[in-house]
Design a protein around this motif. Structure first.
Motif, PDB file in Angstrom:
ATOM      1  N   VAL A 175       0.867  -1.178   0.000  1.00  0.00           N
ATOM      2  CA  VAL A 175       0.000   0.000   0.000  1.00  0.00           C
ATOM      3  C   VAL A 175       0.906   1.232   0.000  1.00  0.00           C
ATOM      4  N   ILE A 176       0.767   2.038  -1.025  1.00  0.00           N
ATOM      5  CA  ILE A 176       1.640   3.202  -1.207  1.00  0.00           C
ATOM      6  C   ILE A 176       0.854   4.475  -0.917  1.00  0.00           C
ATOM      7  N   GLY A 177       1.273   5.203   0.087  1.00  0.00           N
ATOM      8  CA  GLY A 177       0.662   6.484   0.401  1.00  0.00           C
ATOM      9  C   GLY A 177       1.258   7.578  -0.469  1.00  0.00           C
ATOM     10  N   ILE A 178       0.422   8.221  -1.250  1.00  0.00           N
ATOM     11  CA  ILE A 178       0.857   9.360  -2.069  1.00  0.00           C
ATOM     12  C   ILE A 178       0.508  10.610  -1.281  1.00  0.00           C
ATOM     13  N   LEU A 179       1.496  11.160  -0.591  1.00  0.00           N
ATOM     14  CA  LEU A 179       1.279  12.292   0.309  1.00  0.00           C
ATOM     15  C   LEU A 179       1.340  13.577  -0.503  1.00  0.00           C
ATOM     16  N   ASN A 180       0.181  14.175  -0.705  1.00  0.00           N
ATOM     17  CA  ASN A 180       0.036  15.264  -1.660  1.00  0.00           C
ATOM     18  C   ASN A 180      -0.159  16.599  -0.952  1.00  0.00           C
TER      19      ASN A 180
ATOM     20  N   GLY B 187       1.856   4.702 -12.093  1.00  0.00           N
ATOM     21  CA  GLY B 187       3.099   3.973 -11.908  1.00  0.00           C
ATOM     22  C   GLY B 187       3.016   2.934 -10.802  1.00  0.00           C
ATOM     23  N   VAL B 188       2.326   3.271  -9.718  1.00  0.00           N
ATOM     24  CA  VAL B 188       2.165   2.327  -8.606  1.00  0.00           C
ATOM     25  C   VAL B 188       1.354   1.119  -9.063  1.00  0.00           C
ATOM     26  N   TRP B 189       0.234   1.368  -9.777  1.00  0.00           N
ATOM     27  CA  TRP B 189      -0.574   0.250 -10.286  1.00  0.00           C
ATOM     28  C   TRP B 189       0.260  -0.652 -11.195  1.00  0.00           C
ATOM     29  N   GLU B 190       1.033  -0.027 -12.088  1.00  0.00           N
ATOM     30  CA  GLU B 190       1.829  -0.808 -13.051  1.00  0.00           C
ATOM     31  C   GLU B 190       2.822  -1.730 -12.357  1.00  0.00           C
TER      32      GLU B 190
ATOM     33  N   VAL C 228      -2.818   4.953  -2.623  1.00  0.00           N
ATOM     34  CA  VAL C 228      -3.846   5.709  -1.920  1.00  0.00           C
ATOM     35  C   VAL C 228      -3.340   7.145  -1.763  1.00  0.00           C
ATOM     36  N   GLU C 229      -4.102   8.087  -2.283  1.00  0.00           N
ATOM     37  CA  GLU C 229      -3.692   9.488  -2.204  1.00  0.00           C
ATOM     38  C   GLU C 229      -4.161  10.088  -0.889  1.00  0.00           C
ATOM     39  N   VAL C 230      -3.244  10.750  -0.197  1.00  0.00           N
ATOM     40  CA  VAL C 230      -3.527  11.283   1.133  1.00  0.00           C
ATOM     41  C   VAL C 230      -3.141  12.763   1.164  1.00  0.00           C
TER      42      VAL C 230
ATOM     43  N   THR D 159       8.359   7.484 -10.759  1.00  0.00           N
ATOM     44  CA  THR D 159       8.478   7.531  -9.296  1.00  0.00           C
ATOM     45  C   THR D 159       7.479   6.571  -8.656  1.00  0.00           C
ATOM     46  N   GLY D 160       6.264   6.537  -9.187  1.00  0.00           N
ATOM     47  CA  GLY D 160       5.272   5.593  -8.687  1.00  0.00           C
ATOM     48  C   GLY D 160       5.722   4.153  -8.852  1.00  0.00           C
ATOM     49  N   ARG D 161       6.320   3.846  -9.979  1.00  0.00           N
ATOM     50  CA  ARG D 161       6.846   2.493 -10.178  1.00  0.00           C
ATOM     51  C   ARG D 161       7.963   2.187  -9.173  1.00  0.00           C
TER      52      ARG D 161
END
Length: 580
Positions: free
Chosen positions: A47-52, A74-77, A83-85, A241-243
């Motif tokens: 689970v990747i937190g995308i801290l925006n 990129g995270v999905w790939e 999850v965007e936070v 970066t997401g990857r």
């Protein structure tokens, strides 16, 4: 440095929330499914937190919602669950009394956001000045796999055929108005030219400096710092970066692996080479404190002194960030440093390999933007750290932005007790001041302002400007914008509000500045200085309750990074109790 990835598959932190069939697990997992997530997303993938730090009131970061979608892709790939936070976003141009007062609050909020939620790794989406250090500080104190993606600088500004550097032009034009050299109508016409696209300041201000620091530290992918916000390659960088963060989680590659002593030394030398903001000093000192690296002001002076400033960007030079990107960006600078023996080539980056692997093939395209060492803006760049009886714990100056003829100077002090006193007096034609004087501003440090605002680059008196004078020696315990320039001595420590010697300077005292010998001296007898300090009384503070009071009680000095004393260090990100 060799990094050995952790074995995979391994137990993920998020599994404590989402794995199994117990009541608490179904509580967490079931509610999240109301957004339409299928059950197999909870099969143990990271689970990747995308801290925006997006906010309509943080214009530099106004495009980060769109950019977050590329990070998610990129995270999905890569097989992760993004999850965007939204996290605390301290805007430089809206927060009062100053965004700096909220850097530590933002870092604390980010740290607890990471610690308290089912996150295995984080992408730190940053841009505006304080968002980069605050997110890195919070992530470092948790030490989960973390990577930075910056929003990027705005496009070049142009006004009547000339480049307009955001921030830098503002200071120049406001002084020109006071000198009678520019009309208000022209100033208003130039306003739109300063910000003609989304993104951060297009000068080597604090935002671009801190993006460069993140890359030089190894916390961002190579090339991240300079890509313009609206360039399609910025979106590609976000997706990559997401990857990458998914693999970092699998490898258990954490900030403590990247933020080493070597990494900080690389960043300090990089700051010298790019003519970076003095604000980087405070932010890197604070970040080092979060990971237990003993970085000091003396390190800044020692490591940067022999590094030439080779990036020809405003406010020190001529060009802007768009041209810096076209010329090769930070990888080209890091290659130059490596070839000169000024880079720890083996320092690990978020790529999983050493920095030299990332930059050894970088090309410099355009020697007018990234200068050869023999044509450097300043042969001895970096940050000069001055000490003496006026600042026994140090004060800083940016030589590349200063006037050479003022680097050794003796002048009569003209004192302003605080920023309101300065504003009340500076335009008074009866003020006894000329270009030989030294302007002294008190009570604008971490406790005094409160928050240490960017007011150290005090505008000159109109009657001096009308003579054609554009610079004077200025001394304070404040900061200045990374887009500013001049012979401005900042961060004097201890600050006036804490009883430092700056507090007892009087108008008429003589002050000696000797930058080559790193000396800052108040020319009065030691006995007189002791008498003044003994008689000094702390100024009354308007702080009453809330975060401002917490900040005032716990903020440390600028010489150690102005962090809150109870936030120093790494506390980790353990999984706590769960009961409903």
């Amino acid at each position: 440095m060799t990094f050995t990835p952790a074995p995979w598959p391994r137990h993920l932190r998020s599994s404590e929330w989402y794995s199994g069939t117990g009541r608490d697990t179904i509580y967490h997992r079931g509610w999240l499914k109301n957004q339409g997530y299928p059950h197999d997303l909870f099969d143990g993938r990271p689970v990747i937190g995308i801290l925006n730090t997006w906010s309509d009131l943080t214009p530099c970061n106004g495009h980060l919602r769109e950019l977050a979608e590329k990070v998610k892709a990129g995270v999905w790939e890569a097989g992760g669950f993004p999850v965007e936070v939204p996290v605390f976003s301290a805007s430089e141009n809206t927060y009062r009394p100053t965004a700096m007062m909220f850097r530590n609050l933002a870092a604390m909020a980010v740290e607890e956001t990471i610690r308290g939620q089912p996150i295995d790794g984080v992408v730190l989406m940053v841009g505006c000045d304080k968002t980069t250090p605050s997110l890195m500080m919070g992530a470092a104190s948790c030490d989960l796999p973390s990577i930075v993606i910056s929003g990027g600088p705005m496009l070049n500004g142009w006004f009547r055929g000339k480049r307009v550097g955001s921030g830098t032009a503002l200071w120049q034009m406001s002084e020109a108005i006071k000198a009678g050299e520019m009309s208000e109508a022209d100033f208003l016409e130039a306003e739109q030219a300063m910000s003609r696209s989304t993104g951060t300041c297009n000068t080597m201000g604090t935002a671009s400096t801190m993006a460069s620091m993140a890359e030089a530290l190894g916390m961002a992918l190579s090339g991240n710092a300079a890509i313009p916000a609206v360039d399609s390659r910025r979106r590609v960088m976000a997706q990559l970066t997401g990857r990458r963060i998914v693999q970092m989680v699998k490898d258990d590659l954490k900030p403590s692996d990247v933020l080493t002593r070597q990494a900080f030394e690389n960043a300090v030398r990089t700051n010298a080479a790019i003519g970076g903001s003095t604000n980087a000093v405070i932010h890197l000192l604070a970040l080092a404190g979060r990971v237990g690296i003993d970085l000091t002001l003396e390190d800044w002076d020692r490591l940067g002194r022999d590094v030439p400033t080779i990036v020809n960007l405003m406010p020190s030079g001529e060009y802007l960030m768009e041209e810096f990107f076209y010329a090769g960006g930070l990888p080209a600078v890091l290659r130059r440093l490596g070839e000169a023996g000024l880079l720890h080539r083996e320092a690990l980056t978020v790529s999983g390999g050493p920095v030299w692997d990332e930059v050894s093939g970088a090309e410099c395209i355009g020697d007018e933007v990234i200068l050869p060492a023999e044509k450097a803006l300043t042969a001895s760049g970096g940050i000069a750290v001055l000490k003496g009886n006026l600042a026994p714990q140090g004060a800083v100056l940016k030589p590349s932005a200063a006037s050479p003829h003022l680097l050794v100077h003796r002048g009569r002090a003209v004192v302003f007790e605080d920023i309101d006193d300065y504003k009340a007096k500076i335009t008074d034609e009866a003020l006894d001041i000329d270009e030989t004087c030294v302007m002294v501003l008190k009570n604008c440090g971490p406790k005094g302002y409160p928050g240490m605002a960017e007011v150290g680059n005090m505008g000159l008196p109109p009657k001096v400007l009308r003579k054609g004078i554009t610079d004077m020696v200025r001394i304070s315990d404040a900061r200045m914008s990374g887009t500013a320039y001049g012979t401005v001595i900042l961060h004097a420590a201890p600050e006036a509000a804490a009883g430092g010697p700056l507090a007892v300077v009087r108008t008429g005292d003589m002050i000696e500045v000797d930058v080559p010998n790193r000396r800052l001296h108040l020319d009065i007898a030691d006995e007189e200085l002791s008498r003044r300090l003994a008689a000094w009384q702390a100024p009354a503070t308007a702080v009453s309750g809330g975060y401002a009071q917490l900040h005032h009680r716990h903020v440390m000095g600028a010489d150690t990074g102005a962090d809150l004393d109870f936030l120093v260090g790494c506390r980790g990100a353990p999984v706590g109790r769960d009961s409903h």
